[in-house]
Scaffold this active site. Sequence first.
Site, PDB file in Angstrom:
ATOM      1  CE  LYS A   9       7.290 -45.646  42.943  1.00  0.00           C
ATOM      2  NZ  LYS A   9       8.227 -46.809  42.890  1.00  0.00           N
ATOM      3  CE1 TYR A  49      11.803 -44.969  46.930  1.00  0.00           C
ATOM      4  CE2 TYR A  49      11.913 -43.395  45.133  1.00  0.00           C
ATOM      5  CZ  TYR A  49      11.240 -44.386  45.818  1.00  0.00           C
ATOM      6  OH  TYR A  49      10.004 -44.808  45.387  1.00  0.00           O
ATOM      7  CG  ASN A 112       6.968 -49.885  41.256  1.00  0.00           C
ATOM      8  OD1 ASN A 112       7.005 -48.657  41.304  1.00  0.00           O
ATOM      9  ND2 ASN A 112       7.540 -50.655  42.161  1.00  0.00           N
ATOM     10  CG  HIS A 115       6.440 -44.497  47.566  1.00  0.00           C
ATOM     11  ND1 HIS A 115       7.530 -45.279  47.884  1.00  0.00           N
ATOM     12  CD2 HIS A 115       6.140 -43.786  48.689  1.00  0.00           C
ATOM     13  CE1 HIS A 115       7.871 -45.030  49.152  1.00  0.00           C
ATOM     14  NE2 HIS A 115       7.053 -44.128  49.651  1.00  0.00           N
ATOM     15  CD  GLU A 126       8.279 -42.820  52.553  1.00  0.00           C
ATOM     16  OE1 GLU A 126       7.062 -43.024  52.322  1.00  0.00           O
ATOM     17  OE2 GLU A 126       9.162 -43.665  52.324  1.00  0.00           O
TER      18      GLU A 126
HETATM   19  P1  GDP Z   1       8.454 -50.610  47.458  1.00  0.00           P
HETATM   20  O1  GDP Z   1       8.412 -50.275  48.916  1.00  0.00           O
HETATM   21  O2  GDP Z   1       7.516 -51.727  47.075  1.00  0.00           O
HETATM   22  O3  GDP Z   1       8.281 -49.396  46.553  1.00  0.00           O
HETATM   23  O4  GDP Z   1       9.906 -51.229  47.130  1.00  0.00           O
HETATM   24  P2  GDP Z   1      11.397 -50.874  47.633  1.00  0.00           P
HETATM   25  O5  GDP Z   1      11.374 -49.905  48.787  1.00  0.00           O
HETATM   26  O6  GDP Z   1      12.132 -52.143  47.796  1.00  0.00           O
HETATM   27  O7  GDP Z   1      12.039 -50.139  46.358  1.00  0.00           O
HETATM   28  C1  GDP Z   1      11.750 -48.798  46.068  1.00  0.00           C
HETATM   29  C2  GDP Z   1      11.526 -48.659  44.584  1.00  0.00           C
HETATM   30  O8  GDP Z   1      12.757 -48.963  43.897  1.00  0.00           O
HETATM   31  C3  GDP Z   1      10.529 -49.637  43.964  1.00  0.00           C
HETATM   32  O9  GDP Z   1       9.193 -49.237  44.104  1.00  0.00           O
HETATM   33  C4  GDP Z   1      10.955 -49.643  42.514  1.00  0.00           C
HETATM   34  O10 GDP Z   1      10.514 -48.447  41.828  1.00  0.00           O
HETATM   35  C5  GDP Z   1      12.474 -49.577  42.650  1.00  0.00           C
HETATM   36  N1  GDP Z   1      13.072 -50.921  42.661  1.00  0.00           N
HETATM   37  C6  GDP Z   1      12.977 -51.884  43.611  1.00  0.00           C
HETATM   38  N2  GDP Z   1      13.670 -52.985  43.288  1.00  0.00           N
HETATM   39  C7  GDP Z   1      14.245 -52.710  42.092  1.00  0.00           C
HETATM   40  C8  GDP Z   1      15.106 -53.449  41.218  1.00  0.00           C
HETATM   41  O11 GDP Z   1      15.482 -54.595  41.495  1.00  0.00           O
HETATM   42  N3  GDP Z   1      15.498 -52.812  40.061  1.00  0.00           N
HETATM   43  C9  GDP Z   1      15.110 -51.546  39.743  1.00  0.00           C
HETATM   44  N4  GDP Z   1      15.535 -51.009  38.592  1.00  0.00           N
HETATM   45  N5  GDP Z   1      14.298 -50.835  40.541  1.00  0.00           N
HETATM   46  C10 GDP Z   1      13.863 -51.400  41.690  1.00  0.00           C
END
Ligand code: GDP
Length: 138
Positions: A9, A49, A112, A115, A126
Amino acid sequence: MEQTLSIIKPDGVARGLVGKVIQRIEGLGLKIGAIKMVHMSRFQAEGFYAVHRERPFFESLTAFMSSGPAVVMVLQGENAIARWRELMGATDYRKAAEGTLRREFATDIEKNVVHGSDAPETAAFEIGYFFNRFEIIA
Ligand code: GDP
């Protein structure tokens, strides 16, 4: 042989973590089938997303993902989806296991570093979002 989409990222690229992340991927034995840098537009990030459109962090996430260049890769190997997610660690770096990339490098639940696709269907979507089949080394 399974394929998954991996992204370093914009925070990871800005912080100079590309080499370290790729070293860990190669150490895991996953093969890089395709790789490129992309600076996503807001529109592209929103499309990527789209499943999170209703989440409260959607605006912030798509702003972040379009804030600078990212490295997108197709990773290939047995159980590539699960193995790459295991190396990434939990979404929230504070809950990520020792030795995972997010535990080691992430600074924020959103920023973080990496991805990874979470299932074969999302991986297909994707990968197709960034690469055509002629760009992927089988
Ligand atoms: P992943 O599959 O582990 O990447 O997680 P998700 O699909 O649930 O979320 C996609 C991305 O959204 C995450 O990698 C984070 O960058 C972001 N994200 C997830 N949860 C949160 C949250 O509670 N707050 C914020 N600001 N970003 C989040």
